[in-house]
Enzyme design. Sequence first.
Site, short mmCIF file in Angstrom:
data_model
loop_
_atom_site.label_atom_id
_atom_site.label_comp_id
_atom_site.label_asym_id
_atom_site.label_seq_id
_atom_site.Cartn_x
_atom_site.Cartn_y
_atom_site.Cartn_z
N VAL A 46 -11.61 1.85 -2.72
CA VAL A 46 -12.08 1.53 -1.46
C VAL A 46 -11.20 0.54 -0.89
O VAL A 46 -11.65 -0.09 0.36
CB VAL A 46 -13.45 0.95 -1.37
CG1 VAL A 46 -14.73 1.92 -1.69
CG2 VAL A 46 -13.85 -0.12 -2.59
N ASP B 61 0.45 -0.02 -4.82
CA ASP B 61 -0.24 -1.18 -4.27
C ASP B 61 0.87 -2.32 -3.87
O ASP B 61 0.95 -2.78 -2.96
CB ASP B 61 -1.38 -1.84 -5.01
CG ASP B 61 -2.72 -1.00 -4.87
OD1 ASP B 61 -2.79 -0.72 -3.77
OD2 ASP B 61 -3.23 -1.27 -5.52
N PRO C 188 -26.07 -2.28 -5.70
CA PRO C 188 -24.78 -2.27 -6.56
C PRO C 188 -23.96 -3.45 -6.46
O PRO C 188 -23.28 -3.86 -7.72
CB PRO C 188 -24.17 -0.96 -5.92
CG PRO C 188 -25.24 -0.23 -5.28
CD PRO C 188 -26.16 -1.37 -4.69
N CYS D 22 15.76 12.58 -1.69
CA CYS D 22 16.16 12.53 -3.14
C CYS D 22 16.16 13.83 -3.77
O CYS D 22 16.98 14.66 -3.30
CB CYS D 22 15.08 11.74 -4.07
SG CYS D 22 15.97 11.22 -5.73
N HIS E 10 15.53 6.61 -1.73
CA HIS E 10 14.54 6.50 -1.06
C HIS E 10 14.25 5.64 -0.03
O HIS E 10 13.88 4.57 -0.23
CB HIS E 10 13.34 6.42 -2.04
CG HIS E 10 13.10 7.51 -3.33
ND1 HIS E 10 12.31 8.40 -3.06
CD2 HIS E 10 13.69 7.54 -4.52
CE1 HIS E 10 12.36 9.16 -4.15
NE2 HIS E 10 13.19 8.77 -4.97
N GLU F 115 12.26 5.58 2.19
CA GLU F 115 10.75 5.21 2.72
C GLU F 115 10.19 3.83 2.15
O GLU F 115 9.42 3.43 2.63
CB GLU F 115 9.78 6.34 2.01
CG GLU F 115 9.62 6.51 0.75
CD GLU F 115 10.78 7.60 0.02
OE1 GLU F 115 11.70 7.75 0.53
OE2 GLU F 115 10.56 8.08 -1.26
#
Length: 546
Positions: free
Chosen positions: A15, A71, A191, A381, A507, A509
């Site tokens: 989430v 992350d 919850p 790549c 890479h 990105e």
Amino acid sequence: MSKYIFVTGGVVSSVGKGIATASIGKILKSGGLQVSVIKLDPYLNVDPGTMSPFQHGEVFVTGDGSETDLDLGHYERFIDIDLTKSSNVTSGQIYSDVISRERRGEFLGGTIQSVPHVTDAIKAKMLNLADESKADVIIVEVGGTVGDIEGLPFLEAIRQMRNEVGKDNVFYIHLTYLPYIATTGELKTKPTQHSVRELRSIGIQPDAIICRSEQEFDDSIKTKIAVHCDVAKNSVISAPTLESVYEVPLMLYEEGLSDIIADAFSIQEFHWDIEYWEKFVRLIKAPKNIIKVGIVGKYVDLHDAYISVKEALLHAGFFHEYDIDVVWINSEEIDSNNVDYHLSNLSGIVVPGGFGYRGVEGMIETVKYARENNIPYFGLCLGMQVMVIEAARNLLRKPRANSTEFETDTPDPVIDLMIEQRDIKDLGGTMRLGIYECMLLENTKVSEFYGVESIFERHRHRFEFNNDYKASLSEVGLVASGQSPDGMLVEVMELQGHPFMIGTQYHPEFLSRPDSPHPLFREFVGAAIKTMLHGSQHEMELESLG
Ligand code: GLN
């Protein structure tokens, strides 16, 4: 001394704990604090490098060459910092560390236990990062959800941190989810109450609760959560789903999270000059023209597998004030008969990185189509390697040209295992990883786009361009426009006479940031916009046929 913010998750996973953590970092840094981040991942792999993207999503590569959780990509993009291997700790690393110290005899005579040996090793990672980074605030995200068996040593370690560094230096944030029951039209808090109870049973009382939900909620829900979970009402933060993840820092700021943190740490209130970011978010959300860019790969059903590629495209879109409609295309479904059906409505095509032969022939068909129809193509790549294979097969007329990754006895190994990779047996952490320098050839597209002679980019590969084919490919227009400083490794290939056909062995990105797109993504999207406005070669031919 550094302060610590711990972010745990409850109720369900996925989430947005990573985005919330990155956003807190963004707010604190914008308020003038020095910030670093650490992600604690409870799984037993040493790093995600050997995991399937279906299991884990993208492997994010840091400058120092560690293969980390995706992350860390959010943290780097939001906070605009460069992280290292110290920012991703897994149970696998902790246990192998503790066990090898035991084998060396470092605990001679003792019994090795989860508490204190494992928890001490976890705490040492956080304290080391504080020492190394000299950050004012270390934000610690604990992966997984409270209640997971494997997460317990991490939760115990962050609990112990309160006594280790003093209770005025720690702040616990719990991120939960409020489900919506359509029949009664209610958001449910139960919850969240259970999840906080579980957290308290471990000894952690949250200082703030961020509640994710599909819609905003009113004060009565905040009151209820505050009473049941024993937090101040203003420390219950409403975090509804937003149009863009880059809005989340603004939302948390407006909800007052930074004031609550400042208060807890007895530091001056933040004065984030949010105007710049507000303007940027307005630009992101403003209605714009749309261009379709295809990502052709084999993990397209799971968009997280290419998250940095998608973000880098969006950043370039923000720059040109265009929305990018990313079209996800499974390369396994592409062949010479249907390639037109799959690709003809795209203004640009990206083939991202990947491993193994599955789906590669569809990528090679994709390159051929983009080359013949002048559709901007950007290969990352593996995307560069298939560009070379295609040119060798179709321009040099070497129909069996291939990478030795896919066919060991190909007569034309245009992509081959790097010499230093040949004796490597272990698969974990043994690729060519991290930042390497690349020299750009004058008078090429890439040197114009970067505007410098030498660049530093992040890598993750075992195979490389075979220099035996450099001269012949250059004669048909495919030029090695970037190479390692010793000239031994090809880093960039570009096709001359094409609007944009560039492949990088690295890479790019991983270096794109929302408000400063990577130059190659910026120019690729620019070329795609031109293609959309003026039509591709293919469309022009169809038009001339009547
Ligand atoms: N499989 C190729 C190699 O190892 C490409 C790797 C990648 O795309 N990251 O060289």
